[in-house]
Design an enzyme around this catalytic site. Structure first.
Site, PDB file in Angstrom:
ATOM      1  N   ASP A 139       0.878  -1.182   0.000  1.00 27.92           N
ATOM      2  CA  ASP A 139       0.000   0.000   0.000  1.00 27.92           C
ATOM      3  C   ASP A 139       0.908   1.222   0.000  1.00 27.92           C
ATOM      4  O   ASP A 139       1.659   1.452   0.959  1.00 27.92           O
ATOM      5  CB  ASP A 139      -0.877  -0.052   1.263  1.00 27.92           C
ATOM      6  CG  ASP A 139      -1.818   1.126   1.378  1.00 27.92           C
ATOM      7  OD1 ASP A 139      -1.539   2.194   0.782  1.00 27.92           O
ATOM      8  OD2 ASP A 139      -2.832   0.991   2.077  1.00 27.92           O
ATOM      9  N   VAL A 140       0.861   2.020  -1.075  1.00 31.12           N
ATOM     10  CA  VAL A 140       1.829   3.125  -1.197  1.00 31.12           C
ATOM     11  C   VAL A 140       1.641   4.209  -0.138  1.00 31.12           C
ATOM     12  O   VAL A 140       2.538   5.023   0.080  1.00 31.12           O
ATOM     13  CB  VAL A 140       1.819   3.780  -2.612  1.00 31.12           C
ATOM     14  CG1 VAL A 140       2.243   2.799  -3.677  1.00 31.12           C
ATOM     15  CG2 VAL A 140       0.469   4.412  -2.924  1.00 31.12           C
TER      16      VAL A 140
ATOM     17  N   ASN B 108       2.114   5.813 -10.160  1.00 28.76           N
ATOM     18  CA  ASN B 108       0.835   5.781 -10.884  1.00 28.76           C
ATOM     19  C   ASN B 108      -0.361   5.567  -9.958  1.00 28.76           C
ATOM     20  O   ASN B 108      -1.446   6.079 -10.233  1.00 28.76           O
ATOM     21  CB  ASN B 108       0.889   4.644 -11.924  1.00 28.76           C
ATOM     22  CG  ASN B 108      -0.484   4.300 -12.451  1.00 28.76           C
ATOM     23  OD1 ASN B 108      -1.044   5.004 -13.281  1.00 28.76           O
ATOM     24  ND2 ASN B 108      -1.070   3.203 -11.940  1.00 28.76           N
TER      25      ASN B 108
ATOM     26  N   TYR C 263      -8.623  15.549  -4.636  1.00 26.51           N
ATOM     27  CA  TYR C 263      -7.972  14.987  -5.827  1.00 26.51           C
ATOM     28  C   TYR C 263      -7.186  16.063  -6.576  1.00 26.51           C
ATOM     29  O   TYR C 263      -5.994  15.899  -6.867  1.00 26.51           O
ATOM     30  CB  TYR C 263      -9.027  14.364  -6.740  1.00 26.51           C
ATOM     31  CG  TYR C 263      -8.467  13.710  -7.993  1.00 26.51           C
ATOM     32  CD1 TYR C 263      -7.939  12.423  -7.946  1.00 26.51           C
ATOM     33  CD2 TYR C 263      -8.457  14.378  -9.218  1.00 26.51           C
ATOM     34  CE1 TYR C 263      -7.422  11.818  -9.089  1.00 26.51           C
ATOM     35  CE2 TYR C 263      -7.943  13.783 -10.361  1.00 26.51           C
ATOM     36  CZ  TYR C 263      -7.429  12.498 -10.296  1.00 26.51           C
ATOM     37  OH  TYR C 263      -6.916  11.903 -11.422  1.00 26.51           O
TER      38      TYR C 263
ATOM     39  N   LYS D 251      -3.059  16.374  -7.060  1.00 27.48           N
ATOM     40  CA  LYS D 251      -2.381  16.333  -8.355  1.00 27.48           C
ATOM     41  C   LYS D 251      -1.571  17.612  -8.597  1.00 27.48           C
ATOM     42  O   LYS D 251      -0.475  17.567  -9.154  1.00 27.48           O
ATOM     43  CB  LYS D 251      -3.388  16.092  -9.485  1.00 27.48           C
ATOM     44  CG  LYS D 251      -4.112  14.730  -9.383  1.00 27.48           C
ATOM     45  CD  LYS D 251      -3.156  13.562  -9.454  1.00 27.48           C
ATOM     46  CE  LYS D 251      -3.873  12.217  -9.573  1.00 27.48           C
ATOM     47  NZ  LYS D 251      -2.937  11.089  -9.662  1.00 27.48           N
TER      48      LYS D 251
HETATM   49  P1  NAD Z   1      -7.377   2.446 -11.821  1.00 24.23           P
HETATM   50  O1  NAD Z   1      -8.368   2.521 -10.715  1.00 24.23           O
HETATM   51  O2  NAD Z   1      -7.508   1.375 -12.840  1.00 24.23           O
HETATM   52  O3  NAD Z   1      -5.889   2.371 -11.262  1.00 24.23           O
HETATM   53  C1  NAD Z   1      -5.488   2.847 -10.022  1.00 24.23           C
HETATM   54  C2  NAD Z   1      -4.614   1.775  -9.414  1.00 24.23           C
HETATM   55  O4  NAD Z   1      -4.076   2.258  -8.184  1.00 24.23           O
HETATM   56  C3  NAD Z   1      -5.426   0.508  -9.100  1.00 24.23           C
HETATM   57  O5  NAD Z   1      -4.711  -0.605  -9.577  1.00 24.23           O
HETATM   58  C4  NAD Z   1      -5.481   0.510  -7.570  1.00 24.23           C
HETATM   59  O6  NAD Z   1      -5.530  -0.793  -7.017  1.00 24.23           O
HETATM   60  C5  NAD Z   1      -4.165   1.194  -7.245  1.00 24.23           C
HETATM   61  N1  NAD Z   1      -4.132   1.743  -5.891  1.00 24.23           N
HETATM   62  C6  NAD Z   1      -5.070   2.516  -5.279  1.00 24.23           C
HETATM   63  N2  NAD Z   1      -4.682   2.781  -4.033  1.00 24.23           N
HETATM   64  C7  NAD Z   1      -3.474   2.192  -3.855  1.00 24.23           C
HETATM   65  C8  NAD Z   1      -2.563   2.114  -2.770  1.00 24.23           C
HETATM   66  N3  NAD Z   1      -2.836   2.693  -1.606  1.00 24.23           N
HETATM   67  N4  NAD Z   1      -1.417   1.405  -2.929  1.00 24.23           N
HETATM   68  C9  NAD Z   1      -1.132   0.796  -4.107  1.00 24.23           C
HETATM   69  N5  NAD Z   1      -1.969   0.830  -5.163  1.00 24.23           N
HETATM   70  C10 NAD Z   1      -3.124   1.521  -5.029  1.00 24.23           C
HETATM   71  O7  NAD Z   1      -7.411   3.888 -12.505  1.00 24.23           O
HETATM   72  P2  NAD Z   1      -6.429   4.561 -13.559  1.00 24.23           P
HETATM   73  O8  NAD Z   1      -7.272   5.437 -14.388  1.00 24.23           O
HETATM   74  O9  NAD Z   1      -5.577   3.551 -14.216  1.00 24.23           O
HETATM   75  O10 NAD Z   1      -5.549   5.515 -12.619  1.00 24.23           O
HETATM   76  C11 NAD Z   1      -4.124   5.498 -12.602  1.00 24.23           C
HETATM   77  C12 NAD Z   1      -3.608   6.889 -12.292  1.00 24.23           C
HETATM   78  O11 NAD Z   1      -3.958   7.753 -13.378  1.00 24.23           O
HETATM   79  C13 NAD Z   1      -4.203   7.528 -11.041  1.00 24.23           C
HETATM   80  O12 NAD Z   1      -3.186   8.210 -10.341  1.00 24.23           O
HETATM   81  C14 NAD Z   1      -5.224   8.500 -11.580  1.00 24.23           C
HETATM   82  O13 NAD Z   1      -5.444   9.593 -10.732  1.00 24.23           O
HETATM   83  C15 NAD Z   1      -4.542   8.932 -12.864  1.00 24.23           C
HETATM   84  N6  NAD Z   1      -5.443   9.513 -13.861  1.00 24.23           N
HETATM   85  C16 NAD Z   1      -6.334   8.751 -14.546  1.00 24.23           C
HETATM   86  C17 NAD Z   1      -7.162   9.360 -15.496  1.00 24.23           C
HETATM   87  C18 NAD Z   1      -8.147   8.585 -16.320  1.00 24.23           C
HETATM   88  O14 NAD Z   1      -8.864   9.211 -17.108  1.00 24.23           O
HETATM   89  N7  NAD Z   1      -8.225   7.273 -16.212  1.00 24.23           N
HETATM   90  C19 NAD Z   1      -7.084  10.727 -15.712  1.00 24.23           C
HETATM   91  C20 NAD Z   1      -6.174  11.470 -14.991  1.00 24.23           C
HETATM   92  C21 NAD Z   1      -5.337  10.862 -14.075  1.00 24.23           C
END
Ligand code: NAD
Length: 262
Positions: free
Chosen positions: A67-68, A94, A160, A164
């Site tokens: 857990d990060v 990520n 959020y 960011k």
């Molecule tokens: P996602 O929910 O598929 O991925 C997020 C991942 O983070 C998941 O695998 C989750 O299990 C993991 N995670 C959450 N809390 C954690 C913790 N405490 N320790 C370790 N792992 C943890 O969603 P995504 O869209 O792939 O998001 C990835 C990143 O991209 C995030 O930081 C998100 O804010 C960013 N992001 C996504 C989008 C989008 O449109 N999908 C847009 C902007 C930013």
């Protein structure tokens, strides 16, 4: 002459890589030759599946639960990587959540703290471990996955957006600190990319139509769009890029509503 993204011999940790963008990033880094660490918090089955997939394709990968937002977990993540693959050359921060929608004053502070804990403290805990190792090697790349919401406010998601924007300033400050050791630090800001995090929006025709109006290009992003960009930034092709954010968003920051004048 040809140009290729070559990450052979590099060790890369991608946090939260059992799904979404993290999974694609890990796959692209592996395709470029890096050994990758698939980090997950709860989704062991998915993490095992992607690890096996990479091994089957001839790549090198391990998966590590951590857990990060917990400093001891992060230390264990890096120590396990040291032992099994060697010290990290690449870190992709990520893992992230958007949290519950809540208006300030009518909210739960614990939820704000949870989002900051994962999205901002998590990258900080991981980065300090990475920097210790990269400083010894005098080489490394750290990618922070931010969001267009490092620039654009998002009502109901102040934690959020703040996390960011904070992460973006961490990128710049850290890039200044570590440049002399040949460590590059870069933010990648995705726009609207189809992943589980926003499935409630793109999975509904009305909200999908509304979302598409906010993107200049006529489509949402795919996870590959981010995987490719991160692989490039981690490679020597980007060897003079540091301390900036690369939006990967199909033009979401172009305010497409102004296209017709206004
Ligand atoms: P996602 O929910 O598929 O991925 C997020 C991942 O983070 C998941 O695998 C989750 O299990 C993991 N995670 C959450 N809390 C954690 C913790 N405490 N320790 C370790 N792992 C943890 O969603 P995504 O869209 O792939 O998001 C990835 C990143 O991209 C995030 O930081 C998100 O804010 C960013 N992001 C996504 C989008 C989008 O449109 N999908 C847009 C902007 C930013």
């Amino acid at each position: 002459m040809s140009v290729e993204i070559d990450l052979r011999g590099k060790v890369a940790i991608v946090t939260g890589s059992s799904s979404g963008l993290g999974r694609s990033i890990a796959e692209y880094l592996s395709m470029a030759g890096a050994s990758v660490v698939i980090n997950y918090r709860k989704e062991k089955d998915k993490a095992d599946e992607i690890t096996q997939q990479i091994l089957k394709n001839g790549g090198k990968a391990i998966c590590v639960q951590a857990d990060v937002s917990k400093i001891d977990d992060v230390q264990r993540l890096f120590e396990t990587t040291d032992q099994q693959l060697g010290p990290a050359d690449i870190l992709v921060n990520n893992a992230g959540i958007d949290g519950k929608r809540q208006m300030c004053g009518d909210d739960d502070p614990a939820e704000w703290e949870r989002v900051i804990g994962i999205n901002l403290l998590g990258p900080y805990y991981c980065t300090r471990e990475a920097v210790k190792r990269m400083t010894v090697k005098k080489s490394g790349v750290i990618i922070n996955i931010t969001s267009d919401h490092e620039f654009v406010p998002w009502s109901g998601y102040s934690a959020y957006s703040s996390s960011k924007a904070g992460l973006s300033m961490f990128t710049k400050t850290l890039a200044q600190e570590v440049a002399e050791n040949n460590i590059r630090v870069i933010s990648v800001a995705p726009g609207a990319i189809k992943t589980p995090i926003n499935e409630d929006v793109w999975g509904n025709p009305d909200s999908l139509r509304d979302l598409l109006k906010k993107v200049a290009m006529p489509r949402l992003g795919e996870v590959d769009d981010i995987g490719k960009a991160v692989a490039f930034l981690c490679s020597d092709l980007a060897s003079y890029i540091t301390g900036v954010t690369l939006p990967v968003d199909g033009g979401m920051l172009l305010y497409p509503d102004f296209k017709h004048g206004g």
